[in-house]
Design a protein around this motif. Sequence first.
Motif, PDB file in Angstrom:
ATOM      1  N   LEU A  39       0.832  -1.202   0.000  1.00  0.00           N
ATOM      2  CA  LEU A  39       0.000   0.000   0.000  1.00  0.00           C
ATOM      3  C   LEU A  39       0.871   1.259   0.000  1.00  0.00           C
ATOM      4  CD1 LEU A  39      -2.802   1.242  -0.018  1.00  0.00           C
ATOM      5  CD2 LEU A  39      -2.828   1.064   2.474  1.00  0.00           C
ATOM      6  N   LEU A  40       1.955   1.246   0.763  1.00  0.00           N
ATOM      7  CA  LEU A  40       2.866   2.390   0.768  1.00  0.00           C
ATOM      8  C   LEU A  40       3.514   2.590  -0.600  1.00  0.00           C
ATOM      9  CD1 LEU A  40       4.616   1.909   4.229  1.00  0.00           C
ATOM     10  CD2 LEU A  40       2.968   3.688   3.618  1.00  0.00           C
ATOM     11  N   ASP A  41       3.920   1.502  -1.249  1.00  0.00           N
ATOM     12  CA  ASP A  41       4.528   1.607  -2.583  1.00  0.00           C
ATOM     13  C   ASP A  41       3.548   2.198  -3.594  1.00  0.00           C
ATOM     14  OD1 ASP A  41       6.914   0.559  -1.653  1.00  0.00           O
ATOM     15  OD2 ASP A  41       6.539  -1.468  -2.421  1.00  0.00           O
ATOM     16  N   TYR A  73      -7.313  -2.562  -1.122  1.00  0.00           N
ATOM     17  CA  TYR A  73      -6.730  -3.031   0.128  1.00  0.00           C
ATOM     18  C   TYR A  73      -7.646  -2.782   1.325  1.00  0.00           C
ATOM     19  CZ  TYR A  73      -2.282  -4.084  -2.033  1.00  0.00           C
ATOM     20  OH  TYR A  73      -1.306  -4.648  -2.809  1.00  0.00           O
ATOM     21  N   PHE A  74      -8.745  -2.079   1.102  1.00  0.00           N
ATOM     22  CA  PHE A  74      -9.649  -1.728   2.186  1.00  0.00           C
ATOM     23  C   PHE A  74     -10.950  -2.496   2.084  1.00  0.00           C
ATOM     24  CE2 PHE A  74      -6.733   1.756   1.979  1.00  0.00           C
ATOM     25  CZ  PHE A  74      -6.528   2.075   3.308  1.00  0.00           C
ATOM     26  N   LEU A  75     -11.503  -2.820   3.239  1.00  0.00           N
ATOM     27  CA  LEU A  75     -12.781  -3.513   3.289  1.00  0.00           C
ATOM     28  C   LEU A  75     -13.879  -2.633   2.703  1.00  0.00           C
ATOM     29  CD1 LEU A  75     -14.045  -6.152   4.213  1.00  0.00           C
ATOM     30  CD2 LEU A  75     -14.433  -5.108   6.433  1.00  0.00           C
ATOM     31  N   VAL A  92       8.004   7.939  10.864  1.00  0.00           N
ATOM     32  CA  VAL A  92       6.736   8.157  11.559  1.00  0.00           C
ATOM     33  C   VAL A  92       6.252   6.839  12.143  1.00  0.00           C
ATOM     34  CG1 VAL A  92       6.012  10.181  10.229  1.00  0.00           C
ATOM     35  CG2 VAL A  92       5.432   7.908   9.406  1.00  0.00           C
ATOM     36  N   ASN A  93       5.620   6.919  13.295  1.00  0.00           N
ATOM     37  CA  ASN A  93       5.028   5.743  13.927  1.00  0.00           C
ATOM     38  C   ASN A  93       3.555   5.747  13.556  1.00  0.00           C
ATOM     39  OD1 ASN A  93       7.094   7.084  16.014  1.00  0.00           O
ATOM     40  ND2 ASN A  93       7.357   4.880  15.945  1.00  0.00           N
ATOM     41  N   ARG A  94       3.069   4.655  13.030  1.00  0.00           N
ATOM     42  CA  ARG A  94       1.688   4.587  12.568  1.00  0.00           C
ATOM     43  C   ARG A  94       1.002   3.319  13.043  1.00  0.00           C
ATOM     44  NH1 ARG A  94       1.823   9.150  12.537  1.00  0.00           N
ATOM     45  NH2 ARG A  94       2.084  10.516  10.771  1.00  0.00           N
ATOM     46  N   LYS A  95      -0.312   3.345  12.907  1.00  0.00           N
ATOM     47  CA  LYS A  95      -1.142   2.227  13.322  1.00  0.00           C
ATOM     48  C   LYS A  95      -2.210   1.987  12.255  1.00  0.00           C
ATOM     49  CE  LYS A  95      -3.309   0.626  17.559  1.00  0.00           C
ATOM     50  NZ  LYS A  95      -3.708   0.995  18.914  1.00  0.00           N
ATOM     51  N   ALA A  96      -2.524   0.730  12.051  1.00  0.00           N
ATOM     52  CA  ALA A  96      -3.578   0.363  11.113  1.00  0.00           C
ATOM     53  C   ALA A  96      -4.413  -0.754  11.735  1.00  0.00           C
ATOM     54  CB  ALA A  96      -2.994  -0.115   9.790  1.00  0.00           C
ATOM     55  N   GLN A  97      -5.682  -0.760  11.411  1.00  0.00           N
ATOM     56  CA  GLN A  97      -6.545  -1.865  11.809  1.00  0.00           C
ATOM     57  C   GLN A  97      -6.772  -2.706  10.574  1.00  0.00           C
ATOM     58  OE1 GLN A  97     -10.373  -0.789  13.435  1.00  0.00           O
ATOM     59  NE2 GLN A  97     -11.010  -2.904  13.589  1.00  0.00           N
ATOM     60  N   TYR A  98      -6.694  -4.015  10.737  1.00  0.00           N
ATOM     61  CA  TYR A  98      -6.889  -4.904   9.595  1.00  0.00           C
ATOM     62  C   TYR A  98      -7.862  -6.025   9.953  1.00  0.00           C
ATOM     63  CZ  TYR A  98      -3.639  -8.121  11.894  1.00  0.00           C
ATOM     64  OH  TYR A  98      -3.030  -8.963  12.779  1.00  0.00           O
ATOM     65  N   PHE A 109      -6.927 -10.563   3.164  1.00  0.00           N
ATOM     66  CA  PHE A 109      -6.476  -9.482   4.030  1.00  0.00           C
ATOM     67  C   PHE A 109      -7.069  -8.153   3.569  1.00  0.00           C
ATOM     68  CE2 PHE A 109      -3.797  -6.088   5.392  1.00  0.00           C
ATOM     69  CZ  PHE A 109      -3.272  -6.489   6.599  1.00  0.00           C
ATOM     70  N   TYR A 110      -7.614  -7.381   4.517  1.00  0.00           N
ATOM     71  CA  TYR A 110      -8.124  -6.033   4.230  1.00  0.00           C
ATOM     72  C   TYR A 110      -7.734  -5.107   5.375  1.00  0.00           C
ATOM     73  CZ  TYR A 110     -11.304  -8.126   0.811  1.00  0.00           C
ATOM     74  OH  TYR A 110     -11.827  -8.803  -0.251  1.00  0.00           O
ATOM     75  N   PHE A 111      -7.514  -3.848   5.024  1.00  0.00           N
ATOM     76  CA  PHE A 111      -7.381  -2.827   6.051  1.00  0.00           C
ATOM     77  C   PHE A 111      -8.768  -2.293   6.371  1.00  0.00           C
ATOM     78  CE2 PHE A 111      -3.130  -2.465   4.103  1.00  0.00           C
ATOM     79  CZ  PHE A 111      -2.371  -2.705   5.227  1.00  0.00           C
TER      80      PHE A 111
END
Length: 188
Positions: free
Chosen positions: A58-60, A85-87, A146-152, A167-169
């Motif tokens: 996703l970052l790429d 990539y997202f639900l 950066v410090n980040r958080k994601a829910q998947y 897999f989905y974010f």
Amino acid sequence: MLLTITLIGLWACNKKYEGEDNSLETIRKANNKVTYSKTKLDSLQAINVITTQKVQELLDLSTLYTSGNKDTEIDSVIYTQMQAYFLNKDSNNLKPLLKEMDSLKVRYAKVNNLKTSKSTVEKDTLDFAAFDVEYYDKKRSYITTVNRKAQYLLKAAPVKFQKEFKFYFVSFYTDSSADSTKIEKPAH
């Protein structure tokens, strides 16, 4: 002591991106269509590897999108792939990530130190990933971490009588009271 701090500061400023170039090849490979068998997901280590892979993909795609004009046909394809990539296919899912990358003029990003965790809210178990992202500019020079958080979510996707998951974010780079994000700027 002062010499050590100066050397660390110079090292941080001269840090270069050493990963692969983002290219159209990245676009062809990144589509979030892969499913994972239940036996591969039984270990926490496997979940961490898969989650790291999805965050990096996703970052790429995001760096490719933000480096373009955002109004060409290929940009539309990239944006559609990022939404896959997202639900929920909502443009708000990508806004925090793209806004941050635009403001910092990021061309390369690298995920590090990813750790997954679970949280129980009422009767639901939520899966989270906390990770660091190193940002680099078009010259491959280090910008910041950066410090980040994601829910998947690992959603059941049975194929031919086998238990498989997709897999989905659920959320990515969202601001929440539990998310303590910080930006580390290199010393100049």
